[in-house]
Design an enzyme around this catalytic site. Structure first.
Site, PDB file in Angstrom:
ATOM      1  N   LYS A 113      43.137  43.425  45.840  1.00  0.00           N
ATOM      2  CA  LYS A 113      43.727  42.291  46.566  1.00  0.00           C
ATOM      3  C   LYS A 113      43.374  42.331  48.042  1.00  0.00           C
ATOM      4  O   LYS A 113      43.237  41.289  48.676  1.00  0.00           O
ATOM      5  CB  LYS A 113      45.252  42.259  46.379  1.00  0.00           C
ATOM      6  CG  LYS A 113      45.634  41.776  44.994  1.00  0.00           C
ATOM      7  CD  LYS A 113      46.984  41.097  44.973  1.00  0.00           C
ATOM      8  CE  LYS A 113      47.266  40.515  43.603  1.00  0.00           C
ATOM      9  NZ  LYS A 113      48.648  40.130  43.405  1.00  0.00           N
ATOM     10  N   LYS A 195      38.982  40.478  34.966  1.00  0.00           N
ATOM     11  CA  LYS A 195      40.237  40.068  34.323  1.00  0.00           C
ATOM     12  C   LYS A 195      40.480  38.565  34.497  1.00  0.00           C
ATOM     13  O   LYS A 195      40.207  38.025  35.571  1.00  0.00           O
ATOM     14  CB  LYS A 195      41.359  40.863  35.003  1.00  0.00           C
ATOM     15  CG  LYS A 195      42.718  40.719  34.409  1.00  0.00           C
ATOM     16  CD  LYS A 195      43.771  41.406  35.271  1.00  0.00           C
ATOM     17  CE  LYS A 195      44.209  40.534  36.403  1.00  0.00           C
ATOM     18  NZ  LYS A 195      45.418  40.946  37.106  1.00  0.00           N
ATOM     19  N   LYS A 198      45.520  34.091  36.898  1.00  0.00           N
ATOM     20  CA  LYS A 198      46.077  32.759  37.146  1.00  0.00           C
ATOM     21  C   LYS A 198      45.734  32.265  38.542  1.00  0.00           C
ATOM     22  O   LYS A 198      45.899  31.100  38.856  1.00  0.00           O
ATOM     23  CB  LYS A 198      47.586  32.717  36.881  1.00  0.00           C
ATOM     24  CG  LYS A 198      48.456  33.683  37.660  1.00  0.00           C
ATOM     25  CD  LYS A 198      49.916  33.393  37.387  1.00  0.00           C
ATOM     26  CE  LYS A 198      50.866  34.559  37.246  1.00  0.00           C
ATOM     27  NZ  LYS A 198      50.722  35.763  37.990  1.00  0.00           N
TER      28      LYS A 198
END
Ligand code: TYM
Length: 329
Positions: A113, A195, A198
């Site tokens: 992140k 991965k 969303k």
């Protein structure tokens, strides 16, 4: 016999993906009959990435509705917003003081992140796993149903709990992760080495996608050219679609491989897309129905908060006493 406690949460960071559903959410509904389940919309966790406040509010509420739409019974389970129960933040602070920088530095999600949001590497992103540990430990969870990407966060949660117990005496239960065999790691359809997320639009199937969108996305999924429908590390695109199919249909990889043995990639993709559409359709219908009933949803949000607060308050009180914070009358 006392029922075991299940806790899990989903961040309010977008429309849930098929990965969220197959990796975690589907398991939640299965567990509600046999365990005391507590599920939350982790809206405080969502603040680690900056977004429009009005959008966050909308996403969070939609997420709550979606949890109901996928079959979680608000009578049987506690379903609530993380931000409605203030004890999460207080416990997270106390646990921050029992967590080492080195441990948090090793978290792969933090590394990912901070690369993705390099303009906003905030302290919340760094201490994210501690808030998650507080979520779980406040409710004495025995089991935490999650996708594979969250496993490391459960490990650190256990380490923190163990450390706390050693310093202050037995306080926290050590939770176990529950990770599905199929569906634990659904990959992006365009980049099957990544991965499905969303927060990414390309290569993600969202639970609100229309049937034709799902069909198109699956048809465009990256595969290979050898026309063999088998599960193999060398065939990430095909393996991902097989995994999705098995998880949607609750069958094994062997069963799926046999079923697809005489099919070509075109037929395979159509069948996989249909399985996804069938899976999502009832959830979408229920969602639309619930969205009409604002008062009912508001009532459930309040009930969820009250039930969760009741448990969290008692646990935090115990923790405060253990660490030596002064009690008021
Ligand atoms: P989140 O919101 O990223 O994802 C929710 C759940 O979906 C799973 N998941 C996947 N499973 C399979 N394949 C994928 N591609 C995929 N993408 C997501 C995740 O593993 C997760 O189980 N930090 C958590 C939310 C959280 C939480 C908690 C979870 C906050 N507090 C306490 C458990 C317990 C998160 O960001 O999940």
């Amino acid at each position: 016999m006392e029922r075991k406690i299940v806790y899990s949460a989903i961040q309010a960071s977008g429309i849930p993906s098929l990965g969220n559903y197959l990796g975690a959410l589907k398991n939640w509904s299965k567990m509600q009959d046999n365990y005391d389940c507590i599920f939350s919309v982790a809206d405080l966790h969502s603040l680690t990435v900056r977004r429009e406040p009005a959008l966050l509010k909308k996403i969070s509420r939609n997420m709550f509705l979606l949890l109901l739409a996928m079959g979680l019974d608000p009578q049987k389970n506690i379903i609530y917003f993380q931000s409605h129960v203030h004890e999460h933040c207080t416990l997270a602070w106390i646990l921050n003081c029992c967590t080492y920088m080195g441990e948090l530095n090793r978290m792969t999600q933090f590394k990912d992140k901070s690369q993705k949001h390099s303009d906003n590497i905030n302290a919340g992103l760094f201490t994210y796993p501690v808030l998650m540990a507080a979520d779980i430990l406040l409710y004495d969870a025995d089991f935490v149903p999650i996708g594979a990407d969250q496993k490391q966060h459960i490990e650190i949660c256990r380490d923190i709990a163990q450390r706390f117990n050693k310093i202050y005496g037995d306080t926290f239960k050590l939770p176990e992760p529950i990770i599905n065999k199929n569906g634990a790691r659904i990959m992006n359809l365009q980049q099957p080495d990544k991965k499905m997320s969303k927060s990414e639009t390309s290569g993600t199937i969202f639970l609100f996608d229309e049937p034709n969108e799902i069909m198109n996305k699956v048809k465009r999924a990256v595969t290979d050219s050898d026309n063999k429908i088998i599960y193999s590390q060398d065939k990430p695109g095909i393996s991902n679609l097989l995994n999705i199919y098995c998880s949607a249909k609750n069958i094994s990889i062997e069963q799926a491989q046999n079923f697809f043995a005489d099919k070509n990639y075109g037929q395979f993709k159509t069948i996989v897309a249909q399985a996804i559409i069938e899976l999502i359709d009832p959830i979408q219908k229920k969602y639309k129905e619930l969205a009409q009933n604002k008062d009912y949803i508001d009532k459930l949000i309040k009930i969820g908060m009250e039930k969760a607060s009741n448990i969290a308050y008692k646990k935090l009180d115990k923790v405060k006493r253990k660490v030596g914070l002064v009690k008021h009358l």
